[in-house]
Design a protein around this motif. Structure first.
Motif, PDB file in Angstrom:
ATOM      1  N   LYS A 251      11.684  36.941   3.084  1.00 21.56           N
ATOM      2  CA  LYS A 251      13.284  36.833   3.374  1.00 21.56           C
ATOM      3  C   LYS A 251      14.276  36.131   2.110  1.00 21.56           C
ATOM      4  N   ASN A 252      13.368  35.405   1.771  1.00 19.90           N
ATOM      5  CA  ASN A 252      13.881  34.309   0.873  1.00 19.90           C
ATOM      6  C   ASN A 252      13.077  34.519  -0.698  1.00 19.90           C
ATOM      7  N   LYS A 253      12.537  35.210  -1.187  1.00 22.84           N
ATOM      8  CA  LYS A 253      11.919  36.174  -2.065  1.00 22.84           C
ATOM      9  C   LYS A 253      11.234  34.776  -3.236  1.00 22.84           C
ATOM     10  N   GLY A 254      10.015  34.040  -2.366  1.00 24.30           N
ATOM     11  CA  GLY A 254       9.456  33.234  -2.620  1.00 24.30           C
ATOM     12  C   GLY A 254       9.973  32.014  -1.578  1.00 24.30           C
ATOM     13  N   GLY A 255       9.773  30.541  -2.664  1.00 21.52           N
ATOM     14  CA  GLY A 255       9.675  29.449  -2.354  1.00 21.52           C
ATOM     15  C   GLY A 255      11.277  28.018  -3.173  1.00 21.52           C
ATOM     16  N   ASP A 256      11.548  29.173  -3.278  1.00 20.28           N
ATOM     17  CA  ASP A 256      12.378  28.215  -5.030  1.00 20.28           C
ATOM     18  C   ASP A 256      14.011  27.975  -4.386  1.00 20.28           C
ATOM     19  N   ASP A 257      14.352  27.477  -4.922  1.00 21.64           N
ATOM     20  CA  ASP A 257      15.953  27.025  -3.644  1.00 21.64           C
ATOM     21  C   ASP A 257      15.869  26.713  -2.275  1.00 21.64           C
ATOM     22  N   LEU A 258      14.245  26.204  -1.892  1.00 17.84           N
ATOM     23  CA  LEU A 258      14.802  26.301  -0.774  1.00 17.84           C
ATOM     24  C   LEU A 258      14.430  25.199   0.015  1.00 17.84           C
ATOM     25  N   ILE A 259      14.691  24.686   0.648  1.00 19.37           N
ATOM     26  CA  ILE A 259      14.095  23.520   1.443  1.00 19.37           C
ATOM     27  C   ILE A 259      14.120  23.179   2.866  1.00 19.37           C
ATOM     28  N   LEU A 260      13.021  22.599   3.836  1.00 22.34           N
ATOM     29  CA  LEU A 260      12.947  22.782   5.575  1.00 22.34           C
ATOM     30  C   LEU A 260      12.947  21.706   5.470  1.00 22.34           C
ATOM     31  N   VAL A 261      13.725  21.780   7.073  1.00 22.70           N
ATOM     32  CA  VAL A 261      14.857  20.648   7.074  1.00 22.70           C
ATOM     33  C   VAL A 261      14.346  20.095   9.305  1.00 22.70           C
ATOM     34  N   GLY A 262      13.234  19.282   9.876  1.00 29.44           N
ATOM     35  CA  GLY A 262      12.915  19.558  10.171  1.00 29.44           C
ATOM     36  C   GLY A 262      13.875  18.386  11.507  1.00 29.44           C
ATOM     37  N   ILE A 263      14.945  19.331  12.608  1.00 31.05           N
ATOM     38  CA  ILE A 263      15.310  18.523  13.405  1.00 31.05           C
ATOM     39  C   ILE A 263      14.404  17.832  14.851  1.00 31.05           C
ATOM     40  N   LYS A 264      14.679  16.467  14.305  1.00 30.99           N
ATOM     41  CA  LYS A 264      14.015  15.729  14.729  1.00 30.99           C
ATOM     42  C   LYS A 264      14.037  15.689  16.444  1.00 30.99           C
ATOM     43  N   THR A 265      13.117  15.773  17.900  1.00 30.01           N
ATOM     44  CA  THR A 265      11.573  14.932  16.561  1.00 30.01           C
ATOM     45  C   THR A 265      11.185  16.232  16.189  1.00 30.01           C
TER      46      THR A 265
ATOM     47  N   PRO B 102      18.899  17.808  -2.741  1.00 28.64           N
ATOM     48  CA  PRO B 102      20.565  18.129  -2.712  1.00 28.64           C
ATOM     49  C   PRO B 102      20.417  18.795  -2.390  1.00 28.64           C
ATOM     50  N   LEU B 103      21.398  19.331  -1.202  1.00 30.98           N
ATOM     51  CA  LEU B 103      21.185  20.745  -0.506  1.00 30.98           C
ATOM     52  C   LEU B 103      21.986  21.310  -0.896  1.00 30.98           C
ATOM     53  N   LYS B 104      23.248  20.922  -2.140  1.00 25.36           N
ATOM     54  CA  LYS B 104      24.153  21.572  -2.355  1.00 25.36           C
ATOM     55  C   LYS B 104      23.815  22.626  -3.119  1.00 25.36           C
ATOM     56  N   GLY B 105      23.852  24.608  -2.978  1.00 21.70           N
ATOM     57  CA  GLY B 105      23.552  25.627  -3.430  1.00 21.70           C
ATOM     58  C   GLY B 105      22.118  25.748  -3.229  1.00 21.70           C
ATOM     59  N   LYS B 106      21.731  25.331  -2.333  1.00 17.19           N
ATOM     60  CA  LYS B 106      20.057  25.723  -2.204  1.00 17.19           C
ATOM     61  C   LYS B 106      20.310  26.231  -0.262  1.00 17.19           C
ATOM     62  N   LYS B 107      19.083  27.091  -0.517  1.00 18.38           N
ATOM     63  CA  LYS B 107      18.831  27.728   1.147  1.00 18.38           C
ATOM     64  C   LYS B 107      18.315  26.750   1.781  1.00 18.38           C
ATOM     65  N   VAL B 108      18.850  26.233   2.962  1.00 22.13           N
ATOM     66  CA  VAL B 108      18.267  25.735   3.947  1.00 22.13           C
ATOM     67  C   VAL B 108      17.134  25.686   5.406  1.00 22.13           C
ATOM     68  N   VAL B 109      15.962  26.051   5.642  1.00 20.65           N
ATOM     69  CA  VAL B 109      15.967  26.684   6.861  1.00 20.65           C
ATOM     70  C   VAL B 109      15.381  25.308   7.841  1.00 20.65           C
ATOM     71  N   LEU B 110      16.384  25.486   8.640  1.00 24.06           N
ATOM     72  CA  LEU B 110      16.608  24.225  10.125  1.00 24.06           C
ATOM     73  C   LEU B 110      15.433  24.737  10.471  1.00 24.06           C
ATOM     74  N   ILE B 111      14.201  23.737  11.094  1.00 22.26           N
ATOM     75  CA  ILE B 111      13.178  23.757  11.875  1.00 22.26           C
ATOM     76  C   ILE B 111      13.709  23.400  13.274  1.00 22.26           C
ATOM     77  N   ASP B 112      12.659  24.031  14.285  1.00 22.72           N
ATOM     78  CA  ASP B 112      13.709  23.155  16.083  1.00 22.72           C
ATOM     79  C   ASP B 112      12.324  23.953  16.157  1.00 22.72           C
ATOM     80  N   ASP B 113      11.654  22.870  17.644  1.00 23.89           N
ATOM     81  CA  ASP B 113      11.145  23.245  18.500  1.00 23.89           C
ATOM     82  C   ASP B 113      11.308  24.692  18.971  1.00 23.89           C
ATOM     83  N   VAL B 114      12.238  24.065  20.059  1.00 23.69           N
ATOM     84  CA  VAL B 114      12.604  25.209  20.973  1.00 23.69           C
ATOM     85  C   VAL B 114      14.739  25.007  20.852  1.00 23.69           C
TER      86      VAL B 114
END
Length: 180
Positions: A27-41, A95-107
């Protein structure tokens, strides 16, 4: 609470995360400008696993972060009546500015956790896009939120609870349905 059935074992969880890693890259055409952010826990170890999957697929290490949404919850009054909310801390070193953030959660359930996570992210910085990945989507949305990447859709009743165990916290990988 009584265990009803196991819906994902360790191998099935691994396959679901591998598929999600491929979908994120596609979907993002690779991993450039991508950040994975896990929601605790439990979103944090899932984000770390996705980072490893993406590295195996593309030989590119996507940065990851950890997001604590405790103080952004809309049910803080109910939680604080029982006990003080525990701030687990947020660690996002890029820095998050201008990046694509993928929030990751369990449920993904009502969508309220994701709404709180988006509020927390926007207080930190303004990404160009926020996407959502979840290991399990169980339905019952209260807010208009939909996951971009889903490991498994598990329709449930209100009398059922989805419990996700991850090796890093629970010494096993397993997704189960429990009866209230």
């Amino acid at each position: 609470m009584q265990k009803k059935t196991v819906v994902l074992d360790q191998a099935a969880m691994n396959r679901a995360l591998t598929r999600m890693g491929h979908e994120i890259l596609e979907k993002n055409k690779g991993g450039d400008d991508l950040i994975l952010v896990g929601i605790k826990t439990r979103g944090v170890p899932l984000a770390k696993r996705l980072q490893q999957k993406i590295r195996q697929i593309e030989s590119h290490t996507v940065p990851i972060g950890e997001l604590d949404i405790s103080l952004y919850r809309d049910d803080l009054e109910k939680v604080s009546e029982q006990e003080d909310p525990e701030l687990k801390s947020t660690h996002i070193d890029v820095p998050l500015k201008g990046k694509k953030v993928v929030l990751i959660d369990d449920v993904l359930y009502t969508g309220r956790t994701v709404r709180a996570a988006m509020d927390a992210l926007m207080d930190i910085d303004r990404p160009s896009q926020i996407q959502l990945g979840t290991l399990v989507d169980r339905g019952h949305r209260e807010l208009p939120i939909r996951a971009d990447y889903v490991g498994k859709n598990i329709p449930t009743s209100d009398q059922e609870i989805i419990v996700v165990h991850v090796m890093e916290h629970d010494e096993k990988d397993e997704v189960s349905i429990y009866e209230k």
